[in-house]
Design a protein around this motif. Structure first.
Motif, PDB file in Angstrom:
ATOM      1  N   LEU A  31       0.820  -1.131   0.089  1.00  0.00           N
ATOM      2  CA  LEU A  31      -0.034  -0.073  -0.111  1.00  0.00           C
ATOM      3  C   LEU A  31       0.892   1.172  -0.041  1.00  0.00           C
ATOM      4  O   LEU A  31       0.669   2.372  -0.583  1.00  0.00           O
ATOM      5  CB  LEU A  31      -1.005  -0.210   1.248  1.00  0.00           C
ATOM      6  CG  LEU A  31      -2.032   1.059   1.310  1.00  0.00           C
ATOM      7  CD1 LEU A  31      -3.021   1.172   0.055  1.00  0.00           C
ATOM      8  CD2 LEU A  31      -2.588   1.149   2.556  1.00  0.00           C
ATOM      9  N   ILE A  32       1.773   1.198   0.943  1.00  0.00           N
ATOM     10  CA  ILE A  32       3.016   2.464   0.917  1.00  0.00           C
ATOM     11  C   ILE A  32       3.448   2.659  -0.513  1.00  0.00           C
ATOM     12  O   ILE A  32       3.652   3.569  -0.879  1.00  0.00           O
ATOM     13  CB  ILE A  32       3.845   2.170   2.077  1.00  0.00           C
ATOM     14  CG1 ILE A  32       3.035   2.348   3.413  1.00  0.00           C
ATOM     15  CG2 ILE A  32       4.764   3.382   2.026  1.00  0.00           C
ATOM     16  CD1 ILE A  32       3.992   1.895   4.628  1.00  0.00           C
ATOM     17  N   ARG A  33       4.039   1.450  -1.084  1.00  0.00           N
ATOM     18  CA  ARG A  33       4.730   1.733  -2.307  1.00  0.00           C
ATOM     19  C   ARG A  33       3.769   2.070  -3.511  1.00  0.00           C
ATOM     20  O   ARG A  33       4.342   3.001  -4.139  1.00  0.00           O
ATOM     21  CB  ARG A  33       5.257  -0.130  -2.591  1.00  0.00           C
ATOM     22  CG  ARG A  33       6.347  -0.210  -1.869  1.00  0.00           C
ATOM     23  CD  ARG A  33       6.853  -1.767  -2.028  1.00  0.00           C
ATOM     24  NE  ARG A  33       7.505  -2.439  -1.110  1.00  0.00           N
ATOM     25  CZ  ARG A  33       8.735  -2.530  -1.228  1.00  0.00           C
ATOM     26  NH1 ARG A  33       9.551  -1.707  -1.895  1.00  0.00           N
ATOM     27  NH2 ARG A  33       9.448  -2.962  -0.157  1.00  0.00           N
ATOM     28  N   ASP A  34       2.627   1.714  -3.444  1.00  0.00           N
ATOM     29  CA  ASP A  34       1.653   1.905  -4.426  1.00  0.00           C
ATOM     30  C   ASP A  34       1.154   3.607  -4.182  1.00  0.00           C
ATOM     31  O   ASP A  34       1.249   4.324  -5.205  1.00  0.00           O
ATOM     32  CB  ASP A  34       0.204   1.240  -4.306  1.00  0.00           C
ATOM     33  CG  ASP A  34       0.181  -0.228  -4.713  1.00  0.00           C
ATOM     34  OD1 ASP A  34       1.209  -0.475  -5.324  1.00  0.00           O
ATOM     35  OD2 ASP A  34      -0.850  -0.904  -4.305  1.00  0.00           O
ATOM     36  N   ALA A  35       1.170   4.033  -3.033  1.00  0.00           N
ATOM     37  CA  ALA A  35       0.810   5.461  -2.792  1.00  0.00           C
ATOM     38  C   ALA A  35       2.061   6.306  -3.139  1.00  0.00           C
ATOM     39  O   ALA A  35       1.744   7.583  -3.411  1.00  0.00           O
ATOM     40  CB  ALA A  35       0.649   5.904  -1.144  1.00  0.00           C
ATOM     41  N   LEU A  36       3.402   5.840  -3.004  1.00  0.00           N
ATOM     42  CA  LEU A  36       4.389   6.756  -3.233  1.00  0.00           C
ATOM     43  C   LEU A  36       5.419   6.531  -4.593  1.00  0.00           C
ATOM     44  O   LEU A  36       5.901   7.217  -5.003  1.00  0.00           O
ATOM     45  CB  LEU A  36       5.587   6.429  -2.263  1.00  0.00           C
ATOM     46  CG  LEU A  36       5.204   6.612  -0.885  1.00  0.00           C
ATOM     47  CD1 LEU A  36       6.480   6.239   0.216  1.00  0.00           C
ATOM     48  CD2 LEU A  36       4.849   8.198  -0.654  1.00  0.00           C
ATOM     49  N   HIS A  37       4.792   5.622  -5.465  1.00  0.00           N
ATOM     50  CA  HIS A  37       5.493   5.184  -6.658  1.00  0.00           C
ATOM     51  C   HIS A  37       5.362   6.289  -7.897  1.00  0.00           C
ATOM     52  O   HIS A  37       6.260   6.322  -8.401  1.00  0.00           O
ATOM     53  CB  HIS A  37       5.018   3.927  -7.288  1.00  0.00           C
ATOM     54  CG  HIS A  37       3.714   4.206  -8.173  1.00  0.00           C
ATOM     55  ND1 HIS A  37       2.496   4.165  -7.628  1.00  0.00           N
ATOM     56  CD2 HIS A  37       3.332   4.459  -9.482  1.00  0.00           C
ATOM     57  CE1 HIS A  37       1.282   4.191  -8.416  1.00  0.00           C
ATOM     58  NE2 HIS A  37       2.129   4.385  -9.818  1.00  0.00           N
ATOM     59  N   ASP A  38       4.633   7.332  -7.587  1.00  0.00           N
ATOM     60  CA  ASP A  38       4.616   8.390  -8.281  1.00  0.00           C
ATOM     61  C   ASP A  38       5.569   9.852  -7.983  1.00  0.00           C
ATOM     62  O   ASP A  38       5.688  10.742  -8.816  1.00  0.00           O
ATOM     63  CB  ASP A  38       3.187   9.235  -8.597  1.00  0.00           C
ATOM     64  CG  ASP A  38       2.302   8.105  -9.583  1.00  0.00           C
ATOM     65  OD1 ASP A  38       2.968   7.541 -10.466  1.00  0.00           O
ATOM     66  OD2 ASP A  38       1.105   8.193  -9.469  1.00  0.00           O
ATOM     67  N   ILE A  39       5.826   9.571  -6.618  1.00  0.00           N
ATOM     68  CA  ILE A  39       6.579  10.773  -6.076  1.00  0.00           C
ATOM     69  C   ILE A  39       8.074  10.656  -5.654  1.00  0.00           C
ATOM     70  O   ILE A  39       8.750  11.379  -5.447  1.00  0.00           O
ATOM     71  CB  ILE A  39       5.771  11.596  -4.998  1.00  0.00           C
ATOM     72  CG1 ILE A  39       5.375  10.545  -3.810  1.00  0.00           C
ATOM     73  CG2 ILE A  39       4.462  12.110  -5.482  1.00  0.00           C
ATOM     74  CD1 ILE A  39       4.952  11.288  -2.635  1.00  0.00           C
ATOM     75  N   MET A  40       8.336   9.119  -5.768  1.00  0.00           N
ATOM     76  CA  MET A  40       9.536   8.878  -5.275  1.00  0.00           C
ATOM     77  C   MET A  40      10.303   7.980  -6.338  1.00  0.00           C
ATOM     78  O   MET A  40       9.641   7.532  -7.089  1.00  0.00           O
ATOM     79  CB  MET A  40       9.438   7.911  -4.022  1.00  0.00           C
ATOM     80  CG  MET A  40       9.367   8.878  -2.858  1.00  0.00           C
ATOM     81  SD  MET A  40       9.407   7.764  -1.325  1.00  0.00           S
ATOM     82  CE  MET A  40      11.070   7.794  -1.196  1.00  0.00           C
ATOM     83  N   PRO A  41      11.580   7.955  -6.556  1.00  0.00           N
ATOM     84  CA  PRO A  41      12.501   6.998  -7.698  1.00  0.00           C
ATOM     85  C   PRO A  41      11.936   5.745  -7.451  1.00  0.00           C
ATOM     86  O   PRO A  41      11.935   5.077  -6.442  1.00  0.00           O
ATOM     87  CB  PRO A  41      13.751   7.270  -7.303  1.00  0.00           C
ATOM     88  CG  PRO A  41      13.780   8.701  -6.233  1.00  0.00           C
ATOM     89  CD  PRO A  41      12.476   8.688  -5.868  1.00  0.00           C
ATOM     90  N   TYR A  42      11.753   5.113  -8.745  1.00  0.00           N
ATOM     91  CA  TYR A  42      11.450   3.623  -8.778  1.00  0.00           C
ATOM     92  C   TYR A  42      12.376   2.715  -7.982  1.00  0.00           C
ATOM     93  O   TYR A  42      11.961   2.045  -7.298  1.00  0.00           O
ATOM     94  CB  TYR A  42      11.320   3.459 -10.206  1.00  0.00           C
ATOM     95  CG  TYR A  42      11.098   1.907 -10.575  1.00  0.00           C
ATOM     96  CD1 TYR A  42       9.603   1.529 -10.979  1.00  0.00           C
ATOM     97  CD2 TYR A  42      12.032   0.813 -10.733  1.00  0.00           C
ATOM     98  CE1 TYR A  42       9.313   0.383 -11.197  1.00  0.00           C
ATOM     99  CE2 TYR A  42      11.588  -0.374 -10.919  1.00  0.00           C
ATOM    100  CZ  TYR A  42      10.316  -0.811 -11.017  1.00  0.00           C
ATOM    101  OH  TYR A  42       9.809  -2.040 -11.177  1.00  0.00           O
ATOM    102  N   SER A  43      13.651   3.246  -8.109  1.00  0.00           N
ATOM    103  CA  SER A  43      14.618   2.183  -7.646  1.00  0.00           C
ATOM    104  C   SER A  43      14.539   2.235  -6.020  1.00  0.00           C
ATOM    105  O   SER A  43      14.832   1.304  -5.206  1.00  0.00           O
ATOM    106  CB  SER A  43      15.977   2.716  -7.931  1.00  0.00           C
ATOM    107  OG  SER A  43      16.246   4.076  -7.440  1.00  0.00           O
ATOM    108  N   ILE A  44      13.907   3.444  -5.439  1.00  0.00           N
ATOM    109  CA  ILE A  44      13.993   3.300  -4.044  1.00  0.00           C
ATOM    110  C   ILE A  44      12.496   2.722  -3.604  1.00  0.00           C
ATOM    111  O   ILE A  44      12.330   1.859  -2.526  1.00  0.00           O
ATOM    112  CB  ILE A  44      13.722   4.695  -3.293  1.00  0.00           C
ATOM    113  CG1 ILE A  44      15.374   5.367  -3.561  1.00  0.00           C
ATOM    114  CG2 ILE A  44      13.314   4.701  -1.933  1.00  0.00           C
ATOM    115  CD1 ILE A  44      15.335   6.742  -3.159  1.00  0.00           C
ATOM    116  N   VAL A  45      11.354   2.959  -4.205  1.00  0.00           N
ATOM    117  CA  VAL A  45      10.096   2.530  -3.739  1.00  0.00           C
ATOM    118  C   VAL A  45      10.026   0.781  -4.245  1.00  0.00           C
ATOM    119  O   VAL A  45       9.370   0.307  -3.357  1.00  0.00           O
ATOM    120  CB  VAL A  45       8.946   3.318  -4.771  1.00  0.00           C
ATOM    121  CG1 VAL A  45       7.542   2.516  -4.751  1.00  0.00           C
ATOM    122  CG2 VAL A  45       8.901   4.762  -4.522  1.00  0.00           C
TER     123      VAL A  45
END
Length: 134
Positions: A31-45
């Protein structure tokens, strides 16, 4: 990053969510990864490895209160009769000896400091729970 996630309302909400919100396709915290995938770098998320940080436990144990350390606090604990007789602590004598070595700067290994911290924690939990019951 942990403190906001400890709010009891958030914990209760997360426990009520379906499993797929928490674990999906081999990734935890879906859920957190889904929420952040547009605002954080892919490699981190989407990384799977944990990226923790080491606390400065050795420095805390080697500095006195005047230097913002906890040396006296650690030494007081491991010398106390309550600690040495605590049934929850595995090998309190060993934890005491390691603590003294670190505090006297005879030992500087982070994993030894971590071992001391993990060894003292059952005692601290016992004391805090007993205190809470009073």
């Amino acid at each position: 990053m942990r403190m906001p996630f400890l709010d009891h309302r958030l914990v209760e909400l997360v426990f009520s969510l379906p499993y797929t919100y928490k674990l999906r396709n081999g990734f935890t915290k879906a859920l957190i990864r889904d929420a952040l995938h547009d605002i954080m770098p892919y490699s981190i998320v989407w990384r799977k490895s944990k990226m923790g940080f080491a606390s400065p436990i050795i420095q805390w144990m080697q500095r006195d209160q005047k230097s913002n350390g906890l040396k006296e606090w650690f030494l007081d604990i491991v010398h106390s009769k309550d600690f040495l007789e605590c049934q929850l602590v595995q090998n309190p004598k060993k934890i005491k000896d390691l603590t003294i070595k670190i505090c006297n700067q005879e030992e500087n290994n982070y994993s030894v400091g971590e071992q001391v911290w993990c060894g003292i924690n059952p005692y601290l939990w016992q004391k805090s729970l007993l205190f809470a019951k009073i």
